[in-house]
Enzyme design. Structure first.
Site, mmCIF file in Angstrom:
data_model
loop_
_atom_site.group_PDB
_atom_site.id
_atom_site.type_symbol
_atom_site.label_atom_id
_atom_site.label_comp_id
_atom_site.label_asym_id
_atom_site.label_seq_id
_atom_site.Cartn_x
_atom_site.Cartn_y
_atom_site.Cartn_z
ATOM 1 N N HIS A 34 5.114 2.947 10.148
ATOM 2 C CA HIS A 34 4.476 2.297 9.001
ATOM 3 C C HIS A 34 5.098 0.925 8.737
ATOM 4 O O HIS A 34 6.266 0.840 8.362
ATOM 5 C CB HIS A 34 4.650 3.206 7.782
ATOM 6 C CG HIS A 34 4.012 2.703 6.538
ATOM 7 N ND1 HIS A 34 4.728 2.235 5.467
ATOM 8 C CD2 HIS A 34 2.701 2.595 6.195
ATOM 9 C CE1 HIS A 34 3.902 1.882 4.504
ATOM 10 N NE2 HIS A 34 2.668 2.085 4.914
ATOM 11 N N HIS A 76 1.356 -6.937 4.417
ATOM 12 C CA HIS A 76 0.805 -5.810 3.677
ATOM 13 C C HIS A 76 -0.079 -6.253 2.514
ATOM 14 O O HIS A 76 -1.134 -5.676 2.265
ATOM 15 C CB HIS A 76 1.913 -4.905 3.125
ATOM 16 C CG HIS A 76 1.357 -3.801 2.276
ATOM 17 N ND1 HIS A 76 1.260 -3.894 0.903
ATOM 18 C CD2 HIS A 76 0.814 -2.610 2.618
ATOM 19 C CE1 HIS A 76 0.692 -2.789 0.444
ATOM 20 N NE2 HIS A 76 0.419 -1.993 1.459
#
Ligand code: G3P
Ligand code: CA
Length: 359
Positions: A34, A76
């Protein structure tokens, strides 16, 4: 608290809805790094991706946003201010809400920024989001382009002989399209250029935006002769993760409620190969040690032939749910009791080791 109540309600609905199949469509469990090895190096930097690669996960994740000059970068947020020094380098470029939007900067400008471990501003001071992680503002990290990252992963696939895949997320397509940018088409073009074209390709393409997922499935991929695996990410409506613009141009939260109701997974499966739920959507936070309460979401998705890859597994202090003894126990509960097919984790080494030791 509303989210927990909703998760419990959702669980009851799904569990009561029908007798779902008990086995996953694919028994090989996967690890998704991630934002890279983001527990150890600043998220989404190439060093964090190289370190993740060395840990040998199955996939490495890229969150993708677009610049003013239509380049794709790996970040992100569609803001620059949580992980870069943009406020220092370009102090006059914030919007009225005080945020620095990646879409307002060219790639050349973004490349001038330094990337750091994520922080929030509290009482005018930068406070590191995960205090135990990599120290802020040390060494020198940059924002990579989507292409740079793919080339590095494919390059290491060549030099090391592994076959590690990519797991890009199209960030806020509703926002990009409102700003006049077709980010999904651009992401698909890059995927095609680098050989990710069909279901056998080592890629999962994910988004929170169901309307965009449908568009990718029904319009964009057929027009480009592509058919890659798609993943519908799941959120709660009150997170405001996905917005839709009303007739007056006002952004309203997209309602995810239908996804959790009876028939929700059936509808998602018309377009997606998998779902990416938040952990409590799979294992209720009402669970206690020795009394794990599954919501039924995994079985509902498996019954429709979809894989389930929940997010996000973290071992930092305070991030292990009360129902688990430790990080490995949490993995055991999700991989084995809940029967998920993969996990998104900031600690890919630990999930890879867990699966390896189980074998
Ligand atoms: O994409 C899966 C997971 O990464 C979703 O959460 O906010 O970290 O992108 P986020
Ligand atoms: Ca993501």
């Amino acid at each position: 608290m509303k989210k927990l109540w909703l998760a419990a309600a959702i669980g009851s609905t799904l569990l009561a809805s029908s007798a779902f199949a008990q086995s996953a469509p694919d028994n090989s469990k996967i690890v998704v790094a991630h934002r890279g090895a983001s527990a150890y190096l600043p998220e989404h930097t190439l060093p964090a991706k190289a370190m993740a690669y060395a840990m040998r996960p199955d996939f490495i994740e890229q969150d993708v946003v677009m610049t003013k000059d239509d380049k794709l970068v790996v970040l992100h947020d569609h803001y620059l201010d949580r992980v870069t020094n943009v406020a220092e380098v370009f102090p006059d470029r914030a919007r009225k809400d005080g945020r620095y939007y990646a879409i307002d900067f060219t790639l050349d400008e973004i490349k001038q920024l330094s990337v750091t471990e994520g922080f929030n501003i509290k009482d005018g001071k930068q406070v590191q989001g995960f205090p135990e992680r990599y120290p802020m503002w040390t060494s020198d990290f940059k924002v990579p382009t989507f292409e740079e990252e793919i080339e590095m992963i494919q390059g290491m696939n060549k030099t090391l002989g592994y076959d590690i895949g990519i797991y890009p997320e199209i960030k806020a397509p509703w926002f990009h399209r409102h700003e006049g940018k077709d980010i999904s088409k651009a992401v698909l073009k890059v995927l095609k250029n680098y050989g990710y074209t069909d279901k056998a390709s080592k890629v999962f393409l994910q988004t929170f935006d169901f309307n965009e997922l449908k568009r990718i499935h029904d319009e964009l991929m057929p027009a480009m002769s592509m058919d890659v695996k798609l993943v519908q990410l799941m959120a709660y409506t009150d997170w405001n993760e996905t917005m839709v613009y009303d007739s007056k141009g006002q952004a309203q939260p997209y309602s995810y409620d239908w996804m959790f109701a009876k028939g929700g997974m059936e509808k998602v499966a018309k377009y997606a190969d998998g779902i990416g739920p938040w952990k409590p959507m799979v294992v209720s936070d009402e669970s206690t040690k020795g009394n794990i309460k599954l919501t039924g979401l995994v079985n509902a998705a498996h019954a429709q032939g979809m894989q389930v890859h929940p997010y996000t597994f973290r071992a930092d202090t305070g991030r292990i749910p009360a129902y688990a003894n430790d990080f490995n126990d949490m993995l055991d509960i999700f991989y084995n009791t809940a029967n998920v097919d993969g996990v998104f984790t900031d600690f890919p080494d630990r999930a890879v080791n867990f699966l390896h030791n189980k074998k």
